[in-house]
Design a protein around this motif. Structure first.
Motif, PDB file in Angstrom:
ATOM      1  N   PRO A   1       0.699  -1.185  -0.025  1.00  0.00           N
ATOM      2  CA  PRO A   1       0.098  -0.053  -0.054  1.00  0.00           C
ATOM      3  C   PRO A   1       0.727   1.318   0.006  1.00  0.00           C
ATOM      4  CG  PRO A   1      -1.013  -1.686   1.461  1.00  0.00           C
ATOM      5  CD  PRO A   1       0.365  -2.237   0.931  1.00  0.00           C
TER       6      PRO A   1
ATOM      7  N   LYS B   1       0.454   4.711  -2.350  1.00  0.00           N
ATOM      8  CA  LYS B   1       0.083   6.036  -1.820  1.00  0.00           C
ATOM      9  C   LYS B   1       1.125   7.026  -2.391  1.00  0.00           C
ATOM     10  CE  LYS B   1      -1.267   8.879   1.591  1.00  0.00           C
ATOM     11  NZ  LYS B   1      -0.818  10.170   1.121  1.00  0.00           N
TER      12      LYS B   1
ATOM     13  N   TYR C   1      -4.473   1.806  -3.572  1.00  0.00           N
ATOM     14  CA  TYR C   1      -4.157   2.032  -2.379  1.00  0.00           C
ATOM     15  C   TYR C   1      -5.444   1.856  -1.520  1.00  0.00           C
ATOM     16  CZ  TYR C   1      -3.305   4.691   1.982  1.00  0.00           C
ATOM     17  OH  TYR C   1      -2.874   4.930   3.483  1.00  0.00           O
TER      18      TYR C   1
ATOM     19  N   LYS D   1      -4.981  -1.034   1.222  1.00  0.00           N
ATOM     20  CA  LYS D   1      -4.540  -0.741   2.845  1.00  0.00           C
ATOM     21  C   LYS D   1      -5.311  -1.365   3.907  1.00  0.00           C
ATOM     22  CE  LYS D   1      -7.929   3.242   3.205  1.00  0.00           C
ATOM     23  NZ  LYS D   1      -8.043   4.742   2.937  1.00  0.00           N
TER      24      LYS D   1
END
Ligand code: AHR
Length: 324
Positions: free
Chosen positions: A258, A262, A317, A321
């Motif tokens: 993740p 980002k 993402y 996450k």
């Protein structure tokens, strides 16, 4: 998921252990006891793999005993010996380095305990010492990263900083090889610094800081890191030096965790090659089939490799996450 049967005959030889070994002291409601010698928690990907292994074991009623080797092969060898002494039904090993496993694998084989390698390969004089390996094609990962760089750079000259994984580990060896093969076809692209960051953010940040000091900001065109965590450390170092990663400096790394999505969504990274952390599930399925029905396992269960770019980063993402 694609299965590649490299040496079915060799797997058949490994079947001599079928139906024997363990289940000593298994927890209530569990059907098999499996030891897992895990490398440690050096990266976000590694933690995700450990969590995925726990979930996979629960789903399959496996009592999974995880031993954290803290990055040391000697701890892994001790853990494997302890699992043998406990009489487990099978052993999963994520081997920190590629060499030095034959003796302990012989001991497991003598005890009729099948061993499955997860996420990293080994170099051995006798492939029959393990039942199967669940890994990606790590040369392909490096080649995918290199091909993306060649295409993105076009014809301009480009000096690359390479952040290698743990010295002597199969992904560090293979990801370097694949990348070198790809950029070898582009004489305008040269690796000017290639050092180990040991798959960790902190070490990679230090390596990147010293690369920036010795080369100067203007010289660095791209960073290739053998995992995303090292790239996150390198991004930090570049920002602190006044560089704009993802803009002044191209980045490509491996794992697809993740944090790199980002960074891509924020315009600070350019590409990642996915390595699934779902390694234990297929390994346990093979082990269960082998223990129950004597079913031959493919010598290599190859996990998929996929390149991700910034266009899908924000969505990836959000999706990942909570999974990692
Ligand atoms: O063996 C897989 C590698 O090990 C992953 O790419 C890395 O993040 C981990 O530490």
């Amino acid at each position: 998921m694609k299965y590649v049967a490299l040496t079915i005959a060799a797997a058949a030889v490994a079947l001599t252990g079928c139906g024997q070994g363990g289940s000593a002291g298994k927890a209530d409601g569990k059907e098999l006891v499996v030891g897992f010698s895990q490398i440690g928690s050096e990266s976000g990907w590694r933690t995700a793999e450990t969590n995925a292994a726990r979930a996979a074991a629960d789903q399959r009623k496996v009592d999974l005993r995880i031993s954290d080797a803290q990055q040391r092969q000697e701890n892994q060898i001790k853990a494997i010996r302890a699992f043998i002494a406990q009489g487990v039904d099978g052993i999963l090993v994520a081997p920190v380095v590629a060499t030095g496993w034959d003796q302990v694998l012989r001991e497991a084989k003598a005890a009729n305990i099948p061993v499955i390698l997860v996420d990293r390969q080994i170099e051995t004089s006798d492939p029959n010492l393990y039942l199967s390996a669940v890994t990606s094609d790590q040369v392909l990962e490096g080649r995918t990263a290199g091909e993306w760089l060649v295409k993105t750079v076009g014809g301009k000259d480009c000096s690359v900083v390479e952040l290698q994984g743990t010295v002597g580990s199969s992904p560090a060896i293979a990801r370097k090889k694949g990348f070198d093969e790809a950029i070898g076809k582009a004489p305008n692209i040269k690796t000017v610094v290639s050092q180990s960051g040991d798959f960790t953010r902190a070490k990679a940040k230090e390596v990147m800081e010293s690369a920036i000091k010795s080369l100067g900001n203007a010289k660095i065109c791209a960073v290739y890191a053998h995992n995303d965590d090292m790239m996150i450390g390198a991004i930090q170092a570049m920002k602190e030096a006044g560089l704009r990663p993802g803009k002044d400096v191209l980045t490509v790394s491996i794992d697809a965790v993740p944090d790199i999505f980002k960074a891509m969504a924020d315009g600070e990274a350019n590409a990642t090659v996915e390595l699934t952390p779902e390694m234990a599930g297929p390994a346990l399925d093979m082990l269960i089939a082998y223990k129950k029905d004597g079913k031959a396992a493919p010598k290599w269960h190859q996990t998929p490799t996929k390149l991700f770019l910034p266009d899908t980063a924000a969505a990836e993402y959000e999706r990942r996450k909570t999974l990692y």
